[in-house]
Design an enzyme around this catalytic site. Sequence first.
Site, short mmCIF file in Angstrom:
data_model
loop_
_atom_site.label_atom_id
_atom_site.label_comp_id
_atom_site.label_asym_id
_atom_site.label_seq_id
_atom_site.Cartn_x
_atom_site.Cartn_y
_atom_site.Cartn_z
N LYS A 55 0.81 -1.22 0.00
CA LYS A 55 0.00 0.00 0.00
C LYS A 55 0.85 1.27 0.00
CE LYS A 55 -4.13 -1.92 0.25
NZ LYS A 55 -5.15 -1.77 -0.79
N SER A 272 -3.41 -12.32 3.36
CA SER A 272 -3.68 -12.06 1.94
C SER A 272 -2.60 -12.70 1.06
CB SER A 272 -3.77 -10.55 1.67
OG SER A 272 -2.58 -9.90 2.01
#
Lengths: 321, 96
Positions: A55, A272
Amino acid sequence: MSSTPANVATHTAGTVCDLVGNTPLVEIQRLREGVADGVKIYAKLEGFNPGGSVKDRAAWNMLKHGLDEGSLAPGKTILDSTSGNTGIALAMVGAALGFPVTLVMPANVSIERKRVVTAYGATPVYSDPLEGSDGALLMCREMYEAEPDKWFKPDQYFNEANPEAHFLTTGPEIWEQTDGAITHFVASIGTGGTVMGTGRYLKSQNKAVQVIAIEPDDAFHGIEGLKHMESSIVPGIFKEQELDSKIGVATDDAYDMVYDVAASEGMLVGQSSGAALCGALEVARQLDEGLLVVIFPDFGDRYLSTNLWMGWKNRKQTRKQ
Amino acid sequence: MPVEVRIPTPLRKFTDGADTVPVEGSSIAELLDDLDKNHPGLKGRICEDDGSIRRFVNVYVNGDDIRFLDNLASPLKDGDEVSIVPAIAGGTRSLS
């Protein structure tokens, strides 16, 4: 003339933001049961970014765009909704650039998250945990609409600078690191920024590269950071028609894969990443030859207090019997 | 007065969209059975086949995680509020 040695500038970064990207690829050596010898799987370790996740790329590019356009200027506070890594990334980049940051997150985010974002100086605002990340998104929207002049809202779900970050960095890095030999790109969907932007770049270099998105197999899941598209507010940046396929992964399988990746490959990653590797292996097993790159969005140390690791040894033993 | 159960968004299809439902029960185990009687299929989403809570699901009584109470045997009394929360945003010992 400065007294700084002449070559220091070439060996140092201006801010921590200059260290975003250029993450390593590592081959998956042992977790390849049922995969043909001609198929290679490489994980891109996004945990090597300075804020610890993929991110950082989107956060840095969205804020850069804001600065360039003038929508992010002195006096503004950065505001966004996030259940995790984007918040950490915005808090880090905001601190490095000197902007205050306010983050709306579900009240049950892990204690590590709360401490990390507050350590960077960000102000957390908590939304109803039962409403999940969509509840945080809606609360953030209300806060923005009440005082639009106060905030700069990067809006990762609808900001094209999010996928663009990956078109400009993640895609070219993978192309170069694999010497253009990549055949399949696999990434899990949080906002869709990584899979969209990287996929677009790779296809611009070779139309035949297959782009595969990974999502939870059910609306009720425990794979932090991922979205089940059918039951969620679909991000504006997510264009499903650009994908070659989408694979659903069960929470239990993703968690078990996290344990296996740590013990068999020496990489402690988040859930994830476990989900993404489950999907990548499903693809790999159908191939005779190929080069797959799978994104591991972060490392696992920020999940040690969560359900993923609570009582894991007992579960692992039960599973192995 | 029954116990109030807060239902997370992804499971509200079992409760006709209701975000809270009243349930009878003197423990979490009884509550889950009663919940399933009134909303068939719901328990199967929260529990494993052996009746234990699925590992990514957190259940709270008045904001406290039942893992730190008495798990399925955690007692309930009239007026308690029970929340069922998927661990999407991480786990925490209490909701407050």
